[in-house]
Design an enzyme around this catalytic site. Structure first.
Site, PDB file in Angstrom:
ATOM      1  N   GLU A  82     -14.348 -34.378  37.289  1.00 55.78           N
ATOM      2  CA  GLU A  82     -13.919 -35.736  37.640  1.00 55.78           C
ATOM      3  C   GLU A  82     -14.058 -36.007  39.136  1.00 55.78           C
ATOM      4  O   GLU A  82     -14.444 -37.111  39.539  1.00 55.78           O
ATOM      5  CB  GLU A  82     -12.477 -35.939  37.159  1.00 55.78           C
ATOM      6  CG  GLU A  82     -12.395 -35.918  35.633  1.00 55.78           C
ATOM      7  CD  GLU A  82     -10.973 -35.919  35.088  1.00 55.78           C
ATOM      8  OE1 GLU A  82     -10.008 -35.941  35.882  1.00 55.78           O
ATOM      9  OE2 GLU A  82     -10.828 -35.913  33.854  1.00 55.78           O
ATOM     10  N   ASN A 136      -0.913 -47.378  31.406  1.00 61.06           N
ATOM     11  CA  ASN A 136       0.045 -46.385  31.896  1.00 61.06           C
ATOM     12  C   ASN A 136      -0.159 -45.977  33.355  1.00 61.06           C
ATOM     13  O   ASN A 136       0.229 -44.887  33.767  1.00 61.06           O
ATOM     14  CB  ASN A 136       0.086 -45.177  30.948  1.00 61.06           C
ATOM     15  CG  ASN A 136      -1.247 -44.467  30.860  1.00 61.06           C
ATOM     16  OD1 ASN A 136      -2.221 -44.861  31.497  1.00 61.06           O
ATOM     17  ND2 ASN A 136      -1.294 -43.409  30.078  1.00 61.06           N
ATOM     18  N   ARG A 146       4.967 -42.662  35.444  1.00 63.07           N
ATOM     19  CA  ARG A 146       4.787 -43.469  34.229  1.00 63.07           C
ATOM     20  C   ARG A 146       6.120 -44.017  33.714  1.00 63.07           C
ATOM     21  O   ARG A 146       6.179 -45.150  33.238  1.00 63.07           O
ATOM     22  CB  ARG A 146       4.054 -42.655  33.168  1.00 63.07           C
ATOM     23  CG  ARG A 146       2.549 -42.568  33.473  1.00 63.07           C
ATOM     24  CD  ARG A 146       1.861 -41.561  32.594  1.00 63.07           C
ATOM     25  NE  ARG A 146       0.409 -41.668  32.664  1.00 63.07           N
ATOM     26  CZ  ARG A 146      -0.410 -40.750  32.164  1.00 63.07           C
ATOM     27  NH1 ARG A 146       0.074 -39.675  31.578  1.00 63.07           N
ATOM     28  NH2 ARG A 146      -1.722 -40.917  32.260  1.00 63.07           N
ATOM     29  N   THR A 179       1.955 -39.373  28.598  1.00 62.02           N
ATOM     30  CA  THR A 179       1.032 -40.507  28.422  1.00 62.02           C
ATOM     31  C   THR A 179       1.773 -41.792  28.051  1.00 62.02           C
ATOM     32  O   THR A 179       1.509 -42.859  28.613  1.00 62.02           O
ATOM     33  CB  THR A 179       0.016 -40.174  27.296  1.00 62.02           C
ATOM     34  OG1 THR A 179      -0.526 -38.877  27.535  1.00 62.02           O
ATOM     35  CG2 THR A 179      -1.098 -41.200  27.248  1.00 62.02           C
ATOM     36  N   ARG A 190       0.380 -33.622  36.995  1.00 65.40           N
ATOM     37  CA  ARG A 190       0.643 -34.021  35.597  1.00 65.40           C
ATOM     38  C   ARG A 190       2.147 -34.195  35.383  1.00 65.40           C
ATOM     39  O   ARG A 190       2.586 -35.127  34.705  1.00 65.40           O
ATOM     40  CB  ARG A 190       0.098 -32.971  34.614  1.00 65.40           C
ATOM     41  CG  ARG A 190      -1.413 -32.812  34.587  1.00 65.40           C
ATOM     42  CD  ARG A 190      -2.132 -33.917  33.874  1.00 65.40           C
ATOM     43  NE  ARG A 190      -1.906 -33.936  32.445  1.00 65.40           N
ATOM     44  CZ  ARG A 190      -2.566 -34.749  31.611  1.00 65.40           C
ATOM     45  NH1 ARG A 190      -3.489 -35.584  32.076  1.00 65.40           N
ATOM     46  NH2 ARG A 190      -2.310 -34.746  30.325  1.00 65.40           N
ATOM     47  N   LYS A 214      -4.583 -46.960  38.000  1.00 69.51           N
ATOM     48  CA  LYS A 214      -5.304 -47.769  37.013  1.00 69.51           C
ATOM     49  C   LYS A 214      -5.120 -49.274  37.268  1.00 69.51           C
ATOM     50  O   LYS A 214      -4.234 -49.688  38.018  1.00 69.51           O
ATOM     51  CB  LYS A 214      -4.817 -47.382  35.614  1.00 69.51           C
ATOM     52  CG  LYS A 214      -5.174 -45.932  35.226  1.00 69.51           C
ATOM     53  CD  LYS A 214      -4.767 -45.638  33.788  1.00 69.51           C
ATOM     54  CE  LYS A 214      -5.140 -44.211  33.391  1.00 69.51           C
ATOM     55  NZ  LYS A 214      -4.787 -43.930  31.958  1.00 69.51           N
ATOM     56  N   HIS A 269      -3.963 -41.914  36.122  1.00 62.95           N
ATOM     57  CA  HIS A 269      -4.680 -40.828  35.452  1.00 62.95           C
ATOM     58  C   HIS A 269      -4.567 -39.572  36.306  1.00 62.95           C
ATOM     59  O   HIS A 269      -4.546 -39.657  37.529  1.00 62.95           O
ATOM     60  CB  HIS A 269      -6.177 -41.168  35.301  1.00 62.95           C
ATOM     61  CG  HIS A 269      -7.007 -39.949  35.028  1.00 62.95           C
ATOM     62  ND1 HIS A 269      -7.108 -39.395  33.775  1.00 62.95           N
ATOM     63  CD2 HIS A 269      -7.715 -39.133  35.867  1.00 62.95           C
ATOM     64  CE1 HIS A 269      -7.869 -38.300  33.858  1.00 62.95           C
ATOM     65  NE2 HIS A 269      -8.247 -38.132  35.117  1.00 62.95           N
ATOM     66  N   TYR A 302     -14.559 -41.139  30.392  1.00 61.14           N
ATOM     67  CA  TYR A 302     -13.696 -40.842  29.245  1.00 61.14           C
ATOM     68  C   TYR A 302     -14.508 -40.353  28.034  1.00 61.14           C
ATOM     69  O   TYR A 302     -14.068 -40.526  26.891  1.00 61.14           O
ATOM     70  CB  TYR A 302     -12.869 -42.070  28.876  1.00 61.14           C
ATOM     71  CG  TYR A 302     -11.621 -42.250  29.732  1.00 61.14           C
ATOM     72  CD1 TYR A 302     -10.613 -41.291  29.737  1.00 61.14           C
ATOM     73  CD2 TYR A 302     -11.437 -43.382  30.526  1.00 61.14           C
ATOM     74  CE1 TYR A 302      -9.463 -41.446  30.506  1.00 61.14           C
ATOM     75  CE2 TYR A 302     -10.278 -43.546  31.297  1.00 61.14           C
ATOM     76  CZ  TYR A 302      -9.306 -42.570  31.276  1.00 61.14           C
ATOM     77  OH  TYR A 302      -8.154 -42.731  32.029  1.00 61.14           O
ATOM     78  N   PHE A 347      -8.984 -45.637  20.044  1.00 62.38           N
ATOM     79  CA  PHE A 347      -8.620 -46.482  21.182  1.00 62.38           C
ATOM     80  C   PHE A 347      -9.695 -46.522  22.277  1.00 62.38           C
ATOM     81  O   PHE A 347      -9.497 -47.146  23.316  1.00 62.38           O
ATOM     82  CB  PHE A 347      -7.279 -46.016  21.788  1.00 62.38           C
ATOM     83  CG  PHE A 347      -7.256 -44.578  22.286  1.00 62.38           C
ATOM     84  CD1 PHE A 347      -7.784 -44.220  23.521  1.00 62.38           C
ATOM     85  CD2 PHE A 347      -6.695 -43.581  21.502  1.00 62.38           C
ATOM     86  CE1 PHE A 347      -7.764 -42.910  23.978  1.00 62.38           C
ATOM     87  CE2 PHE A 347      -6.661 -42.249  21.944  1.00 62.38           C
ATOM     88  CZ  PHE A 347      -7.205 -41.931  23.190  1.00 62.38           C
TER      89      PHE A 347
HETATM   90  P1  RTP Z   1      -5.217 -39.722  31.455  1.00 62.03           P
HETATM   91  O1  RTP Z   1      -6.411 -38.993  30.864  1.00 62.03           O
HETATM   92  O2  RTP Z   1      -5.514 -41.181  31.747  1.00 62.03           O
HETATM   93  O3  RTP Z   1      -4.641 -39.000  32.630  1.00 62.03           O
HETATM   94  O4  RTP Z   1      -4.043 -39.740  30.384  1.00 62.03           O
HETATM   95  P2  RTP Z   1      -3.559 -38.574  29.451  1.00 62.03           P
HETATM   96  O5  RTP Z   1      -4.312 -37.309  29.693  1.00 62.03           O
HETATM   97  O6  RTP Z   1      -2.057 -38.527  29.556  1.00 62.03           O
HETATM   98  O7  RTP Z   1      -3.929 -39.190  28.030  1.00 62.03           O
HETATM   99  P3  RTP Z   1      -5.279 -39.050  27.190  1.00 62.03           P
HETATM  100  O8  RTP Z   1      -4.901 -38.533  25.845  1.00 62.03           O
HETATM  101  O9  RTP Z   1      -6.328 -38.308  27.954  1.00 62.03           O
HETATM  102  O10 RTP Z   1      -5.709 -40.582  27.011  1.00 62.03           O
HETATM  103  C1  RTP Z   1      -6.455 -41.229  28.017  1.00 62.03           C
HETATM  104  C2  RTP Z   1      -5.917 -42.618  28.204  1.00 62.03           C
HETATM  105  O11 RTP Z   1      -6.238 -43.427  27.070  1.00 62.03           O
HETATM  106  C3  RTP Z   1      -5.222 -44.420  26.904  1.00 62.03           C
HETATM  107  N1  RTP Z   1      -4.660 -44.256  25.561  1.00 62.03           N
HETATM  108  N2  RTP Z   1      -4.495 -45.271  24.741  1.00 62.03           N
HETATM  109  N3  RTP Z   1      -3.167 -44.931  21.391  1.00 62.03           N
HETATM  110  C4  RTP Z   1      -3.646 -45.580  22.448  1.00 62.03           C
HETATM  111  O12 RTP Z   1      -3.804 -46.774  22.481  1.00 62.03           O
HETATM  112  C5  RTP Z   1      -3.973 -44.772  23.623  1.00 62.03           C
HETATM  113  N4  RTP Z   1      -3.824 -43.455  23.726  1.00 62.03           N
HETATM  114  C6  RTP Z   1      -4.260 -43.141  24.963  1.00 62.03           C
HETATM  115  C7  RTP Z   1      -4.182 -44.202  27.989  1.00 62.03           C
HETATM  116  O13 RTP Z   1      -4.502 -45.061  29.082  1.00 62.03           O
HETATM  117  C8  RTP Z   1      -4.396 -42.741  28.338  1.00 62.03           C
HETATM  118  O14 RTP Z   1      -3.913 -42.438  29.613  1.00 62.03           O
HETATM  119 MG    MG Z   2      -6.451 -37.234  29.756  1.00 59.07          MG
END
Ligand code: RTP
Ligand code: MG
Length: 142
Positions: free
Chosen positions: A128, A114, A104, A93, A87, A11, A117, A51, A59
């Site tokens: 994707e 973070n 991370r 996250t 993962r 990222k 992805h 996304y 967010f």
């Molecule tokens: P990713 O999709 O990027 O691999 O991350 P992830 O599955 O661990 O997390 P996800 O729930 O899919 O969230 C996607 C991305 O959104 C940002 N985020 N910001 N509360 C917040 O401000 C917040 N929560 C999530 C993060 O960049 C996260 O990786």
């Molecule tokens: Mg995700």
């Protein structure tokens, strides 16, 4: 043994801090092979589509703003149980919850910034990968 492909992004926060090589080293150390890779600067439409599952989240707009704030590296990683194992390698996250030694935990700045992805299921991985790469951009490896 299941050889899978998964989709990964380094990222903008990590690219800005010159961490591409350090993060690619983590992939290779974990036995994940890079079978496609390129640098791209996402525009809002591309980031919103990527996304889309988070469209209703509070967010979402800040996430799109972040993901378009600078170039990213997008890559396809291949290996045994690659989706789950990547993962695990990334960690949770929120870097405060991520296990020691994960990408991370070591590099992420916050829940949003973070650093990486990774696809969360075989269906996401297929969608994707196809969102960023054509078949002929993915190189078979031994
Ligand atoms: P990713 O999709 O990027 O691999 O991350 P992830 O599955 O661990 O997390 P996800 O729930 O899919 O969230 C996607 C991305 O959104 C940002 N985020 N910001 N509360 C917040 O401000 C917040 N929560 C999530 C993060 O960049 C996260 O990786
Ligand atoms: Mg995700």
């Amino acid at each position: 043994m299941t050889i899978e492909k998964t989709f990964s992004i380094v990222k903008p926060d990590a690219v800005k801090r010159n961490l591409i090589g350090a993060i690619y080293q983590r992939f290779e150390n974990a036995g994940l092979k890079i079978v496609a890779s390129k640098m791209v600067h996402l525009d809002a439409t591309k980031a919103q589509g990527f996304y889309a599952e988070h469209e209703e989240k509070p967010f979402f707009n800040e996430l799109v703003e972040f993901m378009t704030s600078g170039p990213v590296m997008v890559q396809v990683l291949e290996g045994e149980n690659a989706i789950y194992s990547y993962r695990e390698l990334m960690g949770k996250t929120n870097p405060e919850d991520a296990a020691c030694g994960t990408i991370r935990s070591d590099f992420a700045l916050s829940m949003r910034y973070n650093s990486v992805h990774g696809s969360d299921s075989p269906e996401s991985a297929a969608r994707e990968i196809a969102y960023f790469f054509t078949e002929d951009e993915i190189c078979p490896r031994d």
